[in-house]
Enzyme design. Structure first.
Site, PDB file in Angstrom:
ATOM      1  CG  ASP A  12     -41.690  -0.531 -38.556  1.00 16.82           C
ATOM      2  OD1 ASP A  12     -42.602  -0.960 -37.831  1.00 16.82           O
ATOM      3  OD2 ASP A  12     -40.485  -0.719 -38.285  1.00 16.82           O
ATOM      4  CB  SER A  13     -42.473   1.805 -34.829  1.00 14.50           C
ATOM      5  OG  SER A  13     -41.602   0.689 -34.891  1.00 14.50           O
ATOM      6  CB  CYS A  75     -45.393  -1.792 -37.746  1.00 18.89           C
ATOM      7  SG  CYS A  75     -45.204  -1.642 -35.957  1.00 18.89           S
ATOM      8  CG  ASN A  76     -45.903  -8.061 -36.552  1.00 19.26           C
ATOM      9  OD1 ASN A  76     -46.519  -9.026 -36.954  1.00 19.26           O
ATOM     10  ND2 ASN A  76     -44.673  -7.800 -36.963  1.00 19.26           N
ATOM     11  CB  THR A  77     -46.609  -2.761 -32.584  1.00 15.38           C
ATOM     12  OG1 THR A  77     -45.598  -3.722 -32.248  1.00 15.38           O
ATOM     13  CG2 THR A  77     -47.122  -2.101 -31.333  1.00 15.38           C
ATOM     14  CD  GLU A 154     -35.826   2.122 -35.114  1.00  7.95           C
ATOM     15  OE1 GLU A 154     -35.505   3.286 -35.363  1.00  7.95           O
ATOM     16  OE2 GLU A 154     -36.424   1.397 -35.927  1.00  7.95           O
ATOM     17  CB  CYS A 185     -41.345  -7.469 -33.728  1.00  9.57           C
ATOM     18  SG  CYS A 185     -40.616  -5.819 -33.846  1.00  9.57           S
ATOM     19  CG  HIS A 187     -37.580  -3.291 -35.400  1.00 13.41           C
ATOM     20  ND1 HIS A 187     -38.844  -2.806 -35.635  1.00 13.41           N
ATOM     21  CD2 HIS A 187     -36.777  -2.192 -35.276  1.00 13.41           C
ATOM     22  CE1 HIS A 187     -38.812  -1.482 -35.647  1.00 13.41           C
ATOM     23  NE2 HIS A 187     -37.574  -1.090 -35.437  1.00 13.41           N
TER      24      HIS A 187
HETATM   25  N1  DGL Z   1     -41.634  -3.191 -35.942  1.00 11.36           N
HETATM   26  C1  DGL Z   1     -42.693  -3.206 -34.999  1.00 11.36           C
HETATM   27  C2  DGL Z   1     -43.496  -4.498 -35.069  1.00 11.36           C
HETATM   28  O1  DGL Z   1     -43.477  -5.184 -36.072  1.00 11.36           O
HETATM   29  C3  DGL Z   1     -42.470  -2.871 -33.568  1.00 11.36           C
HETATM   30  C4  DGL Z   1     -41.253  -2.273 -33.050  1.00 11.36           C
HETATM   31  C5  DGL Z   1     -41.558  -1.260 -31.997  1.00 11.36           C
HETATM   32  O2  DGL Z   1     -41.739  -1.616 -30.825  1.00 11.36           O
HETATM   33  O3  DGL Z   1     -41.630  -0.108 -32.387  1.00 11.36           O
HETATM   34  O4  DGL Z   1     -44.169  -4.849 -34.134  1.00 11.36           O
END
Ligand code: DGL
Length: 259
Positions: A12-13, A75-77, A154, A185, A187
């Protein structure tokens, strides 16, 4: 975990993907997992797409070089920016992504209003637009980009008053106006309780269980399920090379097991 060992790589990010990791370890308790959080470069959600793609491909490369038999993009992004590129680069390795849980939300809340919280990039990509267009006849989807939220999560300290204020500002226009929430997301499940304290005790949807089911199917289909019978290990690694960061990952994993 190093080359030759039997493990699944998850990235993930940052630490958000630990919400997905907890579903993976529950579904596949005998597998070993290596979780890598790119916390030194988080958040991804407001960065240019090209940069997120390059960072994500690099993370997948590293996990695969270390010997991962499958990779989960938790991570969705990163999934929206890079899953296709990673799959094209590694056609022989199961690559499982995560997407906003619009489908279960729309099916459970037919003709109702669903708030879809995600990063700006996730909501801007065609992948989300196609997903939304498939289900917008079933439920009314209200996309909400949450620019600073992942970065704040974070930092840890999820009980902070500042985090509550940030959520209150973001969510104020939707109080009493939505019937359910998609946490788009990875997070955001960590602040579900705080969101519920503002919007009420609504149904929440995230992609973690769906991702775990998909990983299990893909490993079985490729005959890659572990033959070990003892409980699997979970190892954390981060681009933020500080012992305190790994301690935070462990703390979030313990939280994630009870989300
Ligand atoms: N956890 C990430 C997601 O699911 C994104 C968080 C980020 O912006 O880094 O999209």
């Amino acid at each position: 975990m190093e080359t030759g060992e039997d493990f699944i790589g998850v990235f993930d990010s940052g630490l958000g993907g630990i919400s997905v990791l907890a579903s993976l370890t529950k579904k596949l308790p005998r597998e070993d997992f290596l979780f890598y959080g790119d916390s030194a470069n988080a958040p991804y959600g407001e960065k240019p797409e090209e940069q997120v793609r390059a960072l994500s491909v690099d993370l997948a490369d590293r996990l695969i070089q270390r010997g991962a038999k499958a990779v989960v993009i938790a991570c969705n992004t990163a999934t929206s920016a890079a899953a296709q590129t990673i799959r094209e680069k590694y056609p022989e390795i199961p690559i499982v992504g995560v997407e906003p849980a619009v489908k279960p939300a729309a099916l459970n809340l037919a003709n109702k209003k669903v708030l879809v919280m995600a990063t700006s990039m996730t909501l801007a990509r065609d992948k989300y637009k196609e997903l939304a267009s498939r289900f917008e006849a079933s439920a009314s989807l209200l996309p909400l980009a949450c620019p600073d939220l992942a970065a704040r999560i974070e930092e840890g300290n999820l009980e902070g008053e500042d985090l509550y204020r940030m959520l209150e500002k973001l969510l104020a226009p939707y109080i009493g106006k939505v019937d359910g929430v998609v946490l788009g997301c990875t997070h955001y499940p960590f602040v579900k309780k705080q969101i519920a304290s503002i919007l009420g005790d609504l149904p929440f949807f995230d992609g973690a269980k769906g991702t775990a089911n998909e990983l299990s199917r893909r490993l079985a289909a490729a005959d890659l399920l572990t033959s070990r019978t003892d409980p699997g290990k979970v190892i954390f690694d981060s681009s933020k090379k500080l012992p305190a960061e790994l301690a935070l990952y462990e703390e979030f994993y313990q939280k994630a097991l009870f989300l």
